[in-house]
Design a protein around this motif. Structure first.
Motif, mmCIF file in Angstrom:
data_model
loop_
_atom_site.group_PDB
_atom_site.id
_atom_site.type_symbol
_atom_site.label_atom_id
_atom_site.label_comp_id
_atom_site.label_asym_id
_atom_site.label_seq_id
_atom_site.Cartn_x
_atom_site.Cartn_y
_atom_site.Cartn_z
ATOM 1 N N VAL B 169 0.824 -1.174 0.044
ATOM 2 C CA VAL B 169 -0.147 0.231 -0.100
ATOM 3 C C VAL B 169 0.987 1.226 0.055
ATOM 4 O O VAL B 169 0.618 2.156 -0.676
ATOM 5 C CB VAL B 169 -1.006 -0.007 1.269
ATOM 6 C CG1 VAL B 169 -1.517 1.447 1.559
ATOM 7 C CG2 VAL B 169 -2.028 -1.026 0.989
ATOM 8 N N TYR B 170 2.088 1.176 0.788
ATOM 9 C CA TYR B 170 2.986 2.525 0.859
ATOM 10 C C TYR B 170 3.389 2.915 -0.498
ATOM 11 O O TYR B 170 3.498 3.848 -0.911
ATOM 12 C CB TYR B 170 4.134 2.064 1.775
ATOM 13 C CG TYR B 170 4.986 3.318 1.949
ATOM 14 C CD1 TYR B 170 4.590 4.341 2.484
ATOM 15 C CD2 TYR B 170 6.174 3.085 1.243
ATOM 16 C CE1 TYR B 170 5.676 5.490 2.724
ATOM 17 C CE2 TYR B 170 7.236 4.226 1.334
ATOM 18 C CZ TYR B 170 6.948 5.127 1.987
ATOM 19 O OH TYR B 170 7.900 6.264 1.963
ATOM 20 N N HIS B 171 3.708 1.836 -1.355
ATOM 21 C CA HIS B 171 4.177 1.978 -2.795
ATOM 22 C C HIS B 171 3.047 2.122 -3.718
ATOM 23 O O HIS B 171 3.038 3.063 -4.522
ATOM 24 C CB HIS B 171 5.242 1.063 -3.313
ATOM 25 C CG HIS B 171 5.746 1.545 -4.783
ATOM 26 N ND1 HIS B 171 6.758 2.318 -4.757
ATOM 27 C CD2 HIS B 171 5.688 0.935 -5.883
ATOM 28 C CE1 HIS B 171 6.949 2.755 -6.011
ATOM 29 N NE2 HIS B 171 6.269 1.660 -6.696
ATOM 30 N N GLY B 172 2.035 1.369 -3.492
ATOM 31 C CA GLY B 172 0.801 1.244 -4.519
ATOM 32 C C GLY B 172 0.186 2.265 -4.525
ATOM 33 O O GLY B 172 -0.239 2.878 -5.725
ATOM 34 N N ALA B 173 -0.340 2.777 -3.435
ATOM 35 C CA ALA B 173 -1.428 3.897 -3.071
ATOM 36 C C ALA B 173 -0.716 4.913 -3.851
ATOM 37 O O ALA B 173 -1.408 5.710 -4.497
ATOM 38 C CB ALA B 173 -1.677 4.028 -1.795
ATOM 39 N N TRP B 174 0.467 5.544 -3.507
ATOM 40 C CA TRP B 174 1.030 6.642 -4.078
ATOM 41 C C TRP B 174 1.161 6.367 -5.520
ATOM 42 O O TRP B 174 1.160 7.050 -6.384
ATOM 43 C CB TRP B 174 2.394 6.661 -3.527
ATOM 44 C CG TRP B 174 3.357 7.817 -4.228
ATOM 45 C CD1 TRP B 174 3.181 9.086 -3.927
ATOM 46 C CD2 TRP B 174 4.457 7.337 -4.976
ATOM 47 N NE1 TRP B 174 4.288 9.686 -4.708
ATOM 48 C CE2 TRP B 174 5.146 8.676 -5.227
ATOM 49 C CE3 TRP B 174 5.091 6.457 -5.284
ATOM 50 C CZ2 TRP B 174 6.331 8.893 -5.780
ATOM 51 C CZ3 TRP B 174 6.238 6.535 -6.192
ATOM 52 C CH2 TRP B 174 6.931 7.608 -6.467
ATOM 53 N N SER B 175 1.929 5.293 -6.018
ATOM 54 C CA SER B 175 2.235 5.088 -7.557
ATOM 55 C C SER B 175 0.958 4.995 -8.275
ATOM 56 O O SER B 175 1.023 5.357 -9.378
ATOM 57 C CB SER B 175 3.246 4.149 -7.747
ATOM 58 O OG SER B 175 2.704 2.663 -7.163
ATOM 59 N N SER B 176 -0.142 4.441 -7.865
ATOM 60 C CA SER B 176 -1.365 4.190 -8.466
ATOM 61 C C SER B 176 -1.840 5.489 -9.052
ATOM 62 O O SER B 176 -2.344 5.698 -10.251
ATOM 63 C CB SER B 176 -2.562 3.264 -7.704
ATOM 64 O OG SER B 176 -1.953 2.007 -7.590
ATOM 65 N N TRP B 177 -1.974 6.281 -8.295
ATOM 66 C CA TRP B 177 -2.355 7.798 -8.374
ATOM 67 C C TRP B 177 -1.599 8.132 -9.453
ATOM 68 O O TRP B 177 -2.242 9.057 -10.349
ATOM 69 C CB TRP B 177 -2.450 8.442 -7.007
ATOM 70 C CG TRP B 177 -3.249 9.832 -7.128
ATOM 71 C CD1 TRP B 177 -2.811 10.855 -7.013
ATOM 72 C CD2 TRP B 177 -4.628 9.727 -6.818
ATOM 73 N NE1 TRP B 177 -4.006 11.751 -6.739
ATOM 74 C CE2 TRP B 177 -4.943 11.089 -6.717
ATOM 75 C CE3 TRP B 177 -5.560 8.616 -6.681
ATOM 76 C CZ2 TRP B 177 -6.260 11.395 -6.555
ATOM 77 C CZ3 TRP B 177 -6.796 9.056 -6.674
ATOM 78 C CH2 TRP B 177 -7.397 10.419 -6.547
ATOM 79 N N ARG B 178 -0.302 7.947 -9.465
ATOM 80 C CA ARG B 178 0.475 8.672 -10.624
ATOM 81 C C ARG B 178 0.332 7.962 -11.979
ATOM 82 O O ARG B 178 0.359 8.562 -12.846
ATOM 83 C CB ARG B 178 1.909 8.767 -10.024
ATOM 84 C CG ARG B 178 2.115 9.197 -8.663
ATOM 85 C CD ARG B 178 3.584 9.357 -8.393
ATOM 86 N NE ARG B 178 3.923 10.621 -7.795
ATOM 87 C CZ ARG B 178 4.301 11.834 -8.435
ATOM 88 N NH1 ARG B 178 4.570 11.764 -9.475
ATOM 89 N NH2 ARG B 178 4.265 12.976 -7.728
ATOM 90 N N SER B 179 0.148 6.522 -11.828
ATOM 91 C CA SER B 179 0.084 5.850 -13.162
ATOM 92 C C SER B 179 -1.312 6.119 -13.741
ATOM 93 O O SER B 179 -1.635 5.758 -15.004
ATOM 94 C CB SER B 179 0.024 4.580 -12.751
ATOM 95 O OG SER B 179 1.345 4.176 -12.278
ATOM 96 N N LEU B 180 -2.439 6.701 -12.972
ATOM 97 C CA LEU B 180 -3.521 7.052 -13.548
ATOM 98 C C LEU B 180 -3.417 8.589 -13.985
ATOM 99 O O LEU B 180 -4.404 9.194 -14.593
ATOM 100 C CB LEU B 180 -4.738 6.944 -12.685
ATOM 101 C CG LEU B 180 -5.003 5.542 -12.335
ATOM 102 C CD1 LEU B 180 -5.944 5.213 -11.327
ATOM 103 C CD2 LEU B 180 -5.602 4.857 -13.763
ATOM 104 N N GLY B 181 -2.279 9.255 -13.849
ATOM 105 C CA GLY B 181 -2.095 10.557 -14.302
ATOM 106 C C GLY B 181 -2.780 11.549 -13.474
ATOM 107 O O GLY B 181 -3.116 12.664 -13.783
ATOM 108 N N LEU B 182 -3.264 11.080 -12.071
ATOM 109 C CA LEU B 182 -3.981 12.111 -11.223
ATOM 110 C C LEU B 182 -3.109 12.894 -10.372
ATOM 111 O O LEU B 182 -3.525 14.073 -10.116
ATOM 112 C CB LEU B 182 -5.000 11.152 -10.456
ATOM 113 C CG LEU B 182 -5.855 10.354 -11.142
ATOM 114 C CD1 LEU B 182 -6.588 9.389 -10.220
ATOM 115 C CD2 LEU B 182 -6.952 11.248 -11.934
ATOM 116 N N ALA B 183 -2.009 12.698 -10.301
ATOM 117 C CA ALA B 183 -0.924 13.340 -9.210
ATOM 118 C C ALA B 183 -0.774 14.699 -9.958
ATOM 119 O O ALA B 183 -0.715 14.891 -11.145
ATOM 120 C CB ALA B 183 0.290 12.612 -9.380
#
Lengths: 257, 219
Positions: B169-183
């Protein structure tokens, strides 16, 4: 100062390579890293051995030609610095330094430390350009660009295409490079007509070249001599997802009209 | 349709799918933590919650399970395909590498994925269907929980898996947001206070149950 070097030597793309040990003595700490290799090469040439091949051009940190994996860090230990702007004062006297080429399937080694980076050129050719009217030069500032957009676009446009992002990435991914090249044009009015096609085309070419995917380690950003942020990769995802969800041809035509 | 297939074929498309499915699964995991913590309100409350899911909300439960299964299949398929591409992208390794930014969570995410996949299978056999449970009683979720986790080996397995899920979750929650272009842009893009808080919440929330059972707080 004195250094022990382990340098990757490989006679040609087809031959096998190995790390060779060299002792470099009586060096000045103010020498650049490439000058270190020059000095070693002068000695090798005098001894009748083949000099170490490495890429370099401006030696001012702005052309993107040089690039070495130094002790497992792309462009060496100094942040925001290309190999040519790294000096021996960044190393301890008597240190052992491993020097390897960028390693990626898409960047085959041509000789010693020189790799073929034309994969980057093909990614650019797949969309990293804007269409412009030929003829007389347009009036200056005829296309208004907000200052914040211009500044942000410049952050990405600083990319010199050295390939350190690929070299540093555990997946040999070219995402930071592609994102910077897509991103700076996407922020400017001149980049809008081809915007969707650009994102689709450049990503497709990036994948076709055999680069890996992004797993968000952040290594590329740390290695980048121009400190290009991984935020650009998030922007690339945004454009790519949007382009995949729309009809890029129609968008392009509509904007052009 | 062609465009969607081309998107799925790309490294970005697969990663965006991993991000979307990952975020859905994280959202569900947060609900699961909240549900588990009902155990501290006593056997009646916990069984009442379980009864609600299996009674009035039965259809919703089935739908949720289907969605989760779909998410898991997409997430695992994309990750296996991407891992293969990433391996192929660097055929010759470096003699030396010194990671500058990668976290323990990011570097162990694939290993952690395998740990979690194994855990999910065992966990379902343990507390949902009961095949590997020492004394599984249908419709007595509280009993199953307390008896199941009273075995030190099972409890240890849960605790290890929860470290894995915390890191994921520590890596995934952060990176998922980025991989969806939402960051959105940030001056320190590697910082992730929300993902860190979420990871600690999930890890502690889940780990509390086996610890409480072992310490005799739940019986």
């Amino acid at each position: 100062m004195n250094l022990t070097l382990y340098v990757w030597r490989q006679a040609s793309a087809a031959s096998a390579g190995r790390l060779s040990r060299y002792e470099a003595a009586d060096l000045s700490p103010d020498m650049s890293f490439l000058e270190l290799l020059d000095v070693v090469n002068e000695r090798l040439t005098r001894q009748g051995e083949a000099p170490i091949a490495f890429d370099h051009d401006c030696r001012e940190g702005i052309c993107g030609s040089c690039g070495l994996m130094i002790n497992g860090v792309a462009h060496g230990p100094l942040k925001a610095t290309a190999t040519c702007q790294l000096h021996l004062r960044s190393f301890r006297d008597g240190a052992t330094i491993y020097i390897e080429p960028w390693r990626a399937r898409a960047f085959p080694v041509l000789r010693d430390l020189v790799v073929d980076r034309t994969a980057f050129d093909r990614i650019i050719a797949a969309g990293g350009f804007v269409g412009v009217s030929t003829g007389s030069a347009p009036d200056a500032n005829s296309l208004p660009v907000p200052k914040t957009d211009a500044d942000l676009a410049m952050d990405a446009a600083q990319c010199i295409g050295c390939g350190a992002c690929v070299a540093a990435c555990p997946n040999a991914s070219a995402m930071l490079f592609t994102a910077a090249k897509v991103g700076h044009l996407a922020l400017l009015p001149q980049g809008q007509p081809e915007r969707m096609r650009r994102a689709l085309g450049m990503v497709q070419q990036m994948d076709a070249e055999g680069f890996g995917g992004c797993t968000w380690h952040g290594e590329c950003m740390e290695a980048c001599p121009k400190e290009i942020s991984i935020d650009w990769i998030a922007r690339l995802y945004r454009d790519y997802i949007r382009a995949s969800a729309t009809r890029p041809e129609r968008v392009a035509v509509e904007v052009a009209l | 349709m062609n465009r969607l297939l081309a998107c799925w074929d790309s490294t970005l498309g697969k990663k965006a799918v991993m991000g979307a499915t990952g975020l859905l699964m994280i959202a569900w995991v947060v609900l699961h933590v909240a549900g588990n913590l009902q155990a501290f309100r006593g056997a009646a409350a916990f069984n009442g919650y379980s009864g609600l899911l299996h009674g009035p909300l039965h259809e919703a439960l089935i739908l949720m399970r289907l969605v989760l299964l779909g998410c898991l299949l997409l997430h695992v398929t994309a990750s296996l395909q991407l891992a293969r591409r990433n391996r192929l992208a660097r055929p010759e390794p470096y003699a030396r590498t010194e990671p500058q930014a990668a976290t323990m969570a990011s570097r162990t995410i694939r290993l952690g994925g395998w740990v979690l996949l194994t855990f999910v299978v065992l966990h379902l056999l343990h507390l949902t269907t009961g095949q590997i449970h020492p004394d599984f009683v249908e419709a007595d979720a509280y009993h199953n929980l307390v008896v199941g986790l009273a075995q030190p080996l099972a409890a240890a397995g849960y605790l290890v898996a929860m470290v894995s899920i915390g890191l994921h979750v520590y890596h995934g929650a952060w990176s998922s947001w980025r991989s969806l272009g939402l960051a959105q842009g940030s001056s320190r893009p590697l910082e992730r206070p929300l993902a860190a808080a979420l990871a600690v919440l999930v890890w502690l929330g889940f780990s509390l149950i086996p610890v409480a059972v072992l310490l005799g707080w739940l019986e």
